[in-house]
Design a protein around this motif. Sequence first.
Motif, PDB file in Angstrom:
ATOM      1  N   LEU A 151       0.697  -0.831   0.141  1.00  0.00           N
ATOM      2  CA  LEU A 151       0.353  -0.050   0.422  1.00  0.00           C
ATOM      3  C   LEU A 151       1.037   1.999  -0.163  1.00  0.00           C
ATOM      4  O   LEU A 151       1.554   1.294   1.379  1.00  0.00           O
ATOM      5  N   VAL A 152       0.409   2.211  -0.986  1.00  0.00           N
ATOM      6  CA  VAL A 152       1.498   3.501  -0.964  1.00  0.00           C
ATOM      7  C   VAL A 152       0.300   5.116  -1.036  1.00  0.00           C
ATOM      8  O   VAL A 152      -0.752   4.626  -1.602  1.00  0.00           O
ATOM      9  N   GLN A 153       0.734   6.322  -1.145  1.00  0.00           N
ATOM     10  CA  GLN A 153       0.079   7.172  -1.047  1.00  0.00           C
ATOM     11  C   GLN A 153       0.708   7.286  -2.881  1.00  0.00           C
ATOM     12  O   GLN A 153       1.250   7.182  -2.806  1.00  0.00           O
ATOM     13  N   ALA A 154      -0.436   8.541  -3.381  1.00  0.00           N
ATOM     14  CA  ALA A 154      -0.815   8.869  -4.679  1.00  0.00           C
ATOM     15  C   ALA A 154       1.143   9.668  -5.199  1.00  0.00           C
ATOM     16  O   ALA A 154       1.296  10.299  -3.260  1.00  0.00           O
ATOM     17  N   GLY A 155       1.279   9.252  -5.993  1.00  0.00           N
ATOM     18  CA  GLY A 155       3.594   9.837  -5.551  1.00  0.00           C
ATOM     19  C   GLY A 155       4.107   9.092  -5.144  1.00  0.00           C
ATOM     20  O   GLY A 155       5.527   9.786  -4.732  1.00  0.00           O
ATOM     21  N   GLY A 156       3.834   8.048  -4.375  1.00  0.00           N
ATOM     22  CA  GLY A 156       5.155   7.812  -3.603  1.00  0.00           C
ATOM     23  C   GLY A 156       5.407   6.810  -5.266  1.00  0.00           C
ATOM     24  O   GLY A 156       5.134   6.383  -5.886  1.00  0.00           O
ATOM     25  N   SER A 157       6.561   5.853  -4.301  1.00  0.00           N
ATOM     26  CA  SER A 157       7.720   4.914  -5.136  1.00  0.00           C
ATOM     27  C   SER A 157       7.397   3.610  -4.927  1.00  0.00           C
ATOM     28  O   SER A 157       7.146   3.175  -3.576  1.00  0.00           O
ATOM     29  N   LEU A 158       7.168   2.507  -5.996  1.00  0.00           N
ATOM     30  CA  LEU A 158       7.377   0.886  -5.442  1.00  0.00           C
ATOM     31  C   LEU A 158       8.519   0.232  -6.362  1.00  0.00           C
ATOM     32  O   LEU A 158       7.957   0.300  -7.332  1.00  0.00           O
ATOM     33  N   ARG A 159       9.094  -0.886  -5.529  1.00  0.00           N
ATOM     34  CA  ARG A 159       9.925  -1.810  -6.861  1.00  0.00           C
ATOM     35  C   ARG A 159       9.581  -3.299  -6.407  1.00  0.00           C
ATOM     36  O   ARG A 159       9.297  -3.749  -5.192  1.00  0.00           O
ATOM     37  N   LEU A 160       8.519  -3.196  -7.448  1.00  0.00           N
ATOM     38  CA  LEU A 160       8.824  -4.847  -7.325  1.00  0.00           C
ATOM     39  C   LEU A 160       9.736  -6.269  -7.703  1.00  0.00           C
ATOM     40  O   LEU A 160      11.157  -5.386  -8.757  1.00  0.00           O
ATOM     41  N   SER A 161       9.668  -6.877  -7.950  1.00  0.00           N
ATOM     42  CA  SER A 161      10.431  -8.332  -7.826  1.00  0.00           C
ATOM     43  C   SER A 161      10.054  -9.450  -8.047  1.00  0.00           C
ATOM     44  O   SER A 161       9.694 -10.046  -7.618  1.00  0.00           O
ATOM     45  N   CYS A 162      10.396  -9.845  -9.676  1.00  0.00           N
ATOM     46  CA  CYS A 162      10.441 -11.411  -9.836  1.00  0.00           C
ATOM     47  C   CYS A 162      11.559 -12.254  -9.768  1.00  0.00           C
ATOM     48  O   CYS A 162      12.821 -11.545 -10.651  1.00  0.00           O
ATOM     49  N   ALA A 163      11.862 -13.429  -8.695  1.00  0.00           N
ATOM     50  CA  ALA A 163      12.547 -14.412  -9.341  1.00  0.00           C
ATOM     51  C   ALA A 163      12.151 -15.275  -9.763  1.00  0.00           C
ATOM     52  O   ALA A 163      10.887 -15.585  -9.250  1.00  0.00           O
ATOM     53  N   SER A 164      13.346 -15.456 -10.691  1.00  0.00           N
ATOM     54  CA  SER A 164      13.057 -17.327 -11.367  1.00  0.00           C
ATOM     55  C   SER A 164      13.605 -18.070 -10.953  1.00  0.00           C
ATOM     56  O   SER A 164      15.375 -18.184 -10.446  1.00  0.00           O
ATOM     57  N   SER A 165      13.197 -19.511 -10.969  1.00  0.00           N
ATOM     58  CA  SER A 165      13.862 -21.045 -10.340  1.00  0.00           C
ATOM     59  C   SER A 165      14.684 -21.003 -11.836  1.00  0.00           C
ATOM     60  O   SER A 165      14.049 -20.283 -12.910  1.00  0.00           O
ATOM     61  N   GLY A 166      15.540 -22.186 -11.723  1.00  0.00           N
ATOM     62  CA  GLY A 166      16.262 -22.849 -12.844  1.00  0.00           C
ATOM     63  C   GLY A 166      17.268 -21.822 -13.075  1.00  0.00           C
ATOM     64  O   GLY A 166      17.675 -20.564 -13.106  1.00  0.00           O
TER      65      GLY A 166
END
Length: 123
Positions: free
Chosen positions: A10-25
Motif C-alpha cells: 500500500l502506497v500513497q499517490a505520488g509514492g514509489s514501489l519496486r517489484l521483484s520477480c525471482a525465477s528458478s532454474g
Amino acid sequence: VQLVESGGGLVQAGGSLRLSCASSGRTFSTYAMGWFRQAPGKERDFVAAINRNGDNTHYASSVKGRFTISRGDAVNTVYLQMESLKPEDTAVYYCAASPFSGTYYYVYEYDYWGQGTQVTVSS
C-alpha cells in the motif's frame, strides 16, 4: 520455470514501489520478461517488457516515463521500479516469461506466470 513476485503493498499517490520477480532454474537469460497487471473486474493488461539481452524495453503508454523494467540475470530476477504512482495503478501485478521473439505485449506470448503481488495506491 517458477516465478515469484514480491514488493507489492500500500502506497500513497505520488509514492514509489519496486517489484521483484525471482525465477528458478538456470535458463532465465533465455527468456524475455514482462509485467502485467489486473484490476478487479478487468482484463490482464500489459505494463512493461524487456528482451533477453536487456537492451530493449517496451512500456504501456499509461506507465511510460514513470515505470522502469530491468533485469539482473546473475540473480535470475526482473524488476519493476514504479514512480509517481496513481490510484489507477492499483492492481495485482504479475511477472511472466516468454521463450518467443515477439512484441511481448500480449498474454499469449508468455508461457510462465507468477502468482501476482497486490499494489494499492491510495488517493
